[in-house]
Design an enzyme around this catalytic site. Structure first.
Site, short mmCIF file in Angstrom:
data_model
loop_
_atom_site.label_atom_id
_atom_site.label_comp_id
_atom_site.label_asym_id
_atom_site.label_seq_id
_atom_site.Cartn_x
_atom_site.Cartn_y
_atom_site.Cartn_z
N ALA A 105 -4.45 3.61 6.69
CA ALA A 105 -5.47 3.10 7.60
C ALA A 105 -5.47 3.97 8.86
O ALA A 105 -4.57 4.76 9.07
CB ALA A 105 -5.18 1.65 7.96
N GLY A 115 -3.27 1.58 3.21
CA GLY A 115 -4.63 1.16 2.87
C GLY A 115 -5.22 1.98 1.73
O GLY A 115 -6.04 1.48 0.95
N GLU A 128 -3.93 0.49 -1.32
CA GLU A 128 -4.59 -0.80 -1.52
C GLU A 128 -6.02 -0.62 -2.03
O GLU A 128 -6.49 -1.40 -2.87
CB GLU A 128 -4.58 -1.61 -0.22
CG GLU A 128 -3.20 -2.19 0.09
CD GLU A 128 -3.09 -2.77 1.49
OE1 GLU A 128 -3.57 -2.11 2.45
OE2 GLU A 128 -2.52 -3.86 1.64
N GLU A 134 3.93 1.02 5.77
CA GLU A 134 3.67 0.15 6.93
C GLU A 134 4.94 -0.28 7.64
O GLU A 134 4.98 -0.40 8.87
CB GLU A 134 2.89 -1.11 6.49
CG GLU A 134 1.43 -0.87 6.18
CD GLU A 134 1.19 -0.41 4.75
OE1 GLU A 134 2.16 -0.04 4.05
OE2 GLU A 134 0.02 -0.44 4.31
#
Lengths: 257, 258
Positions: free
Chosen positions: B66, B109, B112, B132
């Site tokens: 992200a 992300g 994901e 993360e």
């Protein structure tokens, strides 16, 4: 600039010279790091199409510099942090690599030579799996490369007996591609590497990538990988040039693309 | 098709493409980009000419995570109000097959997003992971949950706690990835699969996807009842008549998605 190695480039060939001649080019932390940095440069630079690794002075490399070593050192971590990344990078470079073995290649120094695609030895070269002689085990890939290169029985002899292997014996074992007089090694290794650099090096990279996996796979998978590799090779400029040159009855000029 | 912010969108025959196109940031996913991706997916889902959607990344990565700069200053109330992960829920409502063709990095992300697709084809060089934890947070768009469902709690905890990178081969061994192929061949292999799917009966693909998604969450027998109803439902389609007629007449069926 490098402190413990020298890096040179000409005619598509990069040459890494291990340069601690007063210590038979034994590895130090700095040298491992500098070799790794140079290998990353070789991998990245599209102009480099072949690599020579050689030693300065009397030896190729004596392996780990034992002056600094003691039982207090965690050898496992030394290998993980210094040697394993170097060996993995060298093996993973999808360009032909040549060890020009100018003298003694001992311990991890021998492993480094074994990690190359080709070994050209001076008639003064000596290979030795020295580890066992001080109560250690072969590392830096020797346990992996040796049985693949010369078969299990001979590999075990070398690793367990820890004897010196002269250049001619290494040739008979299939450990080296050729043996040349010491005075001609440098020139011969350049010539050999320049020849490789003028070949379709993208195809050589693919050959290398998949042949390395051949010991750990099934025929089905290898046939599939060959199909992928051939598809990729069939799209290269070098393939078009190779076919055109064949039809036009001229020498092809490959660019490694 | 019109390009949207940070992505390229086009259609090649029956295959819709979404290419993450922020290569200078390894396709780090920001909020605008996620909305664009979801918007493009919805457009393709409604487009009669599109049968399958392929998502890939431009440059050296699929998506490396992200956009950290964007979220570094966030506070819980703002997150609750903006609810940046809500848009991800829309991906689950897409009915057409989604194929992620990933290479380089699929981290955080990016991982994901790949896991939100139906099939994942990975280049040999792909590194997967949830880093993360190293930033003092955790996955927020389904990573923790999906990894646990796929790997079980022990393995999932190890990956999530360490933030270690998983090779494509490991991801495949864990059943997270369908196929690992050489990087050079990735898009060709993905396209072949996408075209193959585009020739299957669209209603079959759609109801199979719906049923498999339910099967992953429901108790066995509940899911089987849904399967059964969907099976019966397909007998209302022209494609079922065509498919079975073609089988008996030993010819190739022509499906219309009706």
């Amino acid at each position: 600039m490098y402190e413990t190695i020298r890096y040179e480039f000409r005619n598509g060939v990069a040459r890494i010279e291990l340069h601690r001649p007063d210590r038979l080019n034994a590895f130090t932390e700095t040298m491992n790091q500098e070799i790794l940095d140079a290998l990353l440069a070789v991998e990245k630079d599209k102009a480099v199409r072949a690599l020579i690794i050689t030693g300065s002075g009397r030896g190729f490399s004596a392996g780990e510099d034992l002056k600094a070593a003691s039982g207090e050192v965690d050898f496992g971590e030394v290998l993980r942090s210094r040697y394993n990344p170097m060996i993995k990078k060298l093996v993973g470079i999808e360009k032909p690599t040549v060890a020009a073995v100018n003298g003694t290649a001992a311990g991890a120094g021998m492993s480094l030579a074994l990690a190359c695609d080709f070994r050209i030895a001076s008639d003064e070269a000596v290979f030795i799996q020295a580890f066992v002689n001080i109560g250690l085990v072969p590392d830096s890939g020797s346990l992996y490369f040796l049985p693949r290169l010369i078969g299990y029985a001979k590999a075990l002899e070398l690793a367990v007996l820890g004897e010196k292997i002269k250049a001619d014996d290494a040739l008979a074992l299939g450990l080296v591609t050729k043996v040349v007089p010491a005075a001609e090694l440098e020139e011969e290794s350049w010539r050999f590497a320049e020849r490789l650099a003028a070949m379709p090096t993208k195809a050589i990279g693919l050959i290398k990538r998949y042949m390395q996996r051949s010991f750990e796979t099934r025929l089905d998978q290898m046939l599939e990988w060959e199909a992928f590799a051939q598809r990729t090779a069939g799209l290269t400029e070098d393939f078009r040039e190779g076919v055109a040159a064949f039809i036009e009855k001229r020498r092809p000029e490959f660019r490694g693309r | 098709m019109i390009d949207r912010p940070f992505i390229k969108v086009w259609r090649d025959g029956a295959v819709g493409h979404i290419e993450l196109n922020r290569p200078e940031a390894f396709n780090a996913l920001n909020r605008q980009m996620m909305s664009a991706i979801v918007g493009a997916l919805q457009t393709f889902d409604e487009d009669a000419e599109t049968a399958v959607v392929v998502i890939s990344g431009a440059g050296r990565a699929f998506a490396a995570g992200a956009d950290i700069d964007e979220m570094a200053g966030d506070d819980p109330v703002r997150l609750e109000m903006v609810d940046p992960f809500a848009v991800w829920d829309q991906i689950r409502l897409i009915r057409k097959p989604l194929l992620a063709a990933v290479h380089g990095f699929a981290l955080g992300g990016g991982f994901e997003l790949a896991l939100s697709c139906d099939l994942i084809f990975a280049a040999e060089n792909t590194q997967f992971g949830f880093p993360e934890v190293k930033l003092g947070v955790m996955p927020g768009a389904g990573g923790t949950v999906k990894l646990t469902k796929a790997l079980g709690r022990h393995k999932a905890l190890e990956w999530l706690w360490t933030g270690a990178r998983m090779t494509a081969e490991e991801a495949c061994a864990h059943g997270l990835v369908n196929r690992v192929v050489p990087a050079d061949n990735l898009m060709e292999v993905a396209m072949k699969m996408a075209r193959k799917l585009s020739e299957q009966a669209p209603l079959s693909l759609r109801l199979i996807k719906e049923t498999v998604n339910q099967a992953a969450d429901l108790a066995l027998y509940e899911a089987m009842l849904i399967e059964r109803k969907n099976f019966y439902l397909l007998f209302a389609s022209e494609d079922q008549k065509e498919g079975m007629a073609a089988f008996r007449e030993k010819r190739k069926p022509v499906f219309k998605g009706r």
